[in-house]
Scaffold this motif. Structure first.
Motif, mmCIF file in Angstrom:
data_model
loop_
_atom_site.group_PDB
_atom_site.id
_atom_site.type_symbol
_atom_site.label_atom_id
_atom_site.label_comp_id
_atom_site.label_asym_id
_atom_site.label_seq_id
_atom_site.Cartn_x
_atom_site.Cartn_y
_atom_site.Cartn_z
ATOM 1 N N ASN A 254 0.738 -1.346 0.021
ATOM 2 C CA ASN A 254 0.084 0.086 -0.014
ATOM 3 C C ASN A 254 0.807 1.151 -0.095
ATOM 4 O O ASN A 254 0.394 2.278 0.003
ATOM 5 N N GLY A 255 2.143 1.187 0.094
ATOM 6 C CA GLY A 255 2.884 2.497 0.023
ATOM 7 C C GLY A 255 4.186 1.992 0.445
ATOM 8 O O GLY A 255 4.948 0.822 0.175
ATOM 9 N N ALA A 256 5.263 3.022 0.263
ATOM 10 C CA ALA A 256 6.740 2.896 0.387
ATOM 11 C C ALA A 256 7.369 3.855 1.259
ATOM 12 O O ALA A 256 6.736 5.116 1.674
ATOM 13 N N ALA A 257 8.300 3.726 1.865
ATOM 14 C CA ALA A 257 9.056 4.648 2.826
ATOM 15 C C ALA A 257 10.536 4.752 2.527
ATOM 16 O O ALA A 257 11.211 3.786 2.178
ATOM 17 N N LEU A 258 10.847 5.979 2.337
ATOM 18 C CA LEU A 258 12.468 6.104 2.232
ATOM 19 C C LEU A 258 13.156 6.992 3.113
ATOM 20 O O LEU A 258 12.598 7.760 3.883
ATOM 21 N N LEU A 259 14.328 6.708 3.425
ATOM 22 C CA LEU A 259 15.311 7.374 4.522
ATOM 23 C C LEU A 259 16.315 8.211 3.929
ATOM 24 O O LEU A 259 16.995 7.824 3.014
ATOM 25 N N ASN A 260 16.559 9.355 4.722
ATOM 26 C CA ASN A 260 17.593 10.274 4.124
ATOM 27 C C ASN A 260 17.333 11.026 2.801
ATOM 28 O O ASN A 260 18.338 10.495 2.045
ATOM 29 N N PRO A 261 16.483 11.760 2.461
ATOM 30 C CA PRO A 261 15.553 12.225 3.762
ATOM 31 C C PRO A 261 14.424 11.426 3.675
ATOM 32 O O PRO A 261 13.951 10.485 3.004
ATOM 33 N N VAL A 262 13.529 11.493 4.910
ATOM 34 C CA VAL A 262 12.440 10.748 5.040
ATOM 35 C C VAL A 262 11.280 11.048 3.889
ATOM 36 O O VAL A 262 11.217 12.393 3.787
ATOM 37 N N GLN A 263 10.710 10.187 3.281
ATOM 38 C CA GLN A 263 9.507 10.338 2.413
ATOM 39 C C GLN A 263 8.645 9.079 2.364
ATOM 40 O O GLN A 263 9.174 8.008 2.423
#
Length: 340
Positions: A254-263
């Motif tokens: 249902n989605g995605a998360a990214l780090l450095n920077p957070v999105q």
């Protein structure tokens, strides 16, 4: 134990100076009573700078000091296990830098010693405590991203920003190269974010830039979890690049998360929507170490179990051991569950 907790820091390199000493001084329930380092000029200077009353150049003298309740071990990797074991046998609680040991056998000995001696033993798993990592963890735990199926993480450093001079380039003192040295921090928060899933196998590839090198400078790993999640890890400290970068990407149904920077992106009504909350990225590493120290001191004073567990750090050593076996055998290596 009654406050203040009397703490000594063993090993006064950059990590201790930038992270541990400032965080200990910031905690009002701590009395930083001693520093220990083989460099007498450096330890004298730091004691004067921070108003610390005692210094040691010999760990054997420090471990017998009954006016010290707990120690932070921030020495080269090969000294972690013998110093932690000795400190606990002399009645001291321990906060130990990562990796815990050169291998899982050493890490397991440390955990067993803490249980036998009735001491508090906590690893420096601080990256999972970063505010940005905690934010991603909330989205994952609350099911906002759906079922995770693929994650990737990496830490790539330029050749000019990392030196293999000294103990880091010597396998007997470091335990390994880029995978153990850089991968440990990535596995810290990655394993936490993917829990309660547990890794069941790893496939590893290591590269040495020069044939005479004692440790690898580039590494790639593929880790399978019992939750059907696939995690890839890439690390390197000899890249011809202008600046280093780290990343973590998590992909769910249902989605995605990214780090450095957070999105954070979510699928909503057939559209991809950016739902990233506002997060301050200023001083996130310093904040993670402060949280780590505060949790450690709280667990000592309350005689309670810290949420940062040594068994999690042992798992990282087990993964590293399996990585090096996989790399040398060119085969996928299974990771059986740790015996009770």
């Amino acid at each position: 134990m009654n406050p203040p907790v009397r703490v000594a820091v063993i090993g006064c390199g950059a990590h201790a100076q930038v992270a541990h000493i400032p965080a200990l001084k910031q905690n009002r329930l701590v009395n930083l009573v001693a520093l220990c380092d083989t460099d007498v000029r450096k330890v004298n200077h730091l004691c004067t700078l921070h108003g610390i009353p005692r210094h040691y150049v010999d760990f054997d003298d420090l471990k017998m000091d009954e006016d010290i309740d707990a120690v932070v071990i921030a020495t080269p990797n090969h000294l972690h296990a013998p110093m932690a074991v000795a400190a606990m046998e002399y009645g001291k609680d321990v906060l130990c830098e990562m990796p815990l040991g050169l291998n899982a056998e050493e890490a397991r000995l440390m955990v067993e010693t803490a249980q036998r001696e009735g001491r508090k033993f906590m690893p420096c798993l601080n990256t999972r405590l970063r505010p940005d990592v905690q934010t991603i963890g909330k989205f994952i735990n609350e099911g906002e991203l759906g079922q995770l199926y693929y994650c990737k993480t990496g830490w790539l450093r330029s050749r000019s920003s990392w030196s293999l001079e000294g103990w880091r380039g010597q396998r007997l003192r470091s335990g390994g190269g880029a995978f153990l040295g850089l991968g440990t921090a990535l596995l810290d928060f990655s394993l936490w974010l993917l829990s309660p899933g547990r890794p069941v196998s790893i496939t590893g590839v290591a590269h040495q830039r020069t044939p005479k090198a004692d440790v690898e400078d580039t590494a790639f790993a593929m880790i399978r979890f019992d939750s059907d999640v696939l995690l890839t890890v890439e690390v390197g400290w000899s890249m011809l690049m202008e600046r280093e970068f780290t990343y973590f990407n998590a992909f769910g149904t249902n989605g995605a998360a990214l780090l450095n920077p957070v999105q954070i992106n979510k699928e909503m009504h057939g559209h991809l929507v950016n739902v990233t909350p506002q997060i301050s990225t200023k001083g996130i590493q310093r904040a993670s170490f402060q949280t780590l120290i505060d949790l450690w001191i709280s667990s000592l004073l309350k005689d309670s179990q810290s949420p940062v567990l040594a068994i999690d750090a042992l798992l990282i050593n087990r993964l590293a051991d399996a990585f090096y076996r996989s790399s040398s055998s060119h085969c996928e290596v299974s990771l059986p569950g740790e015996p009770e």
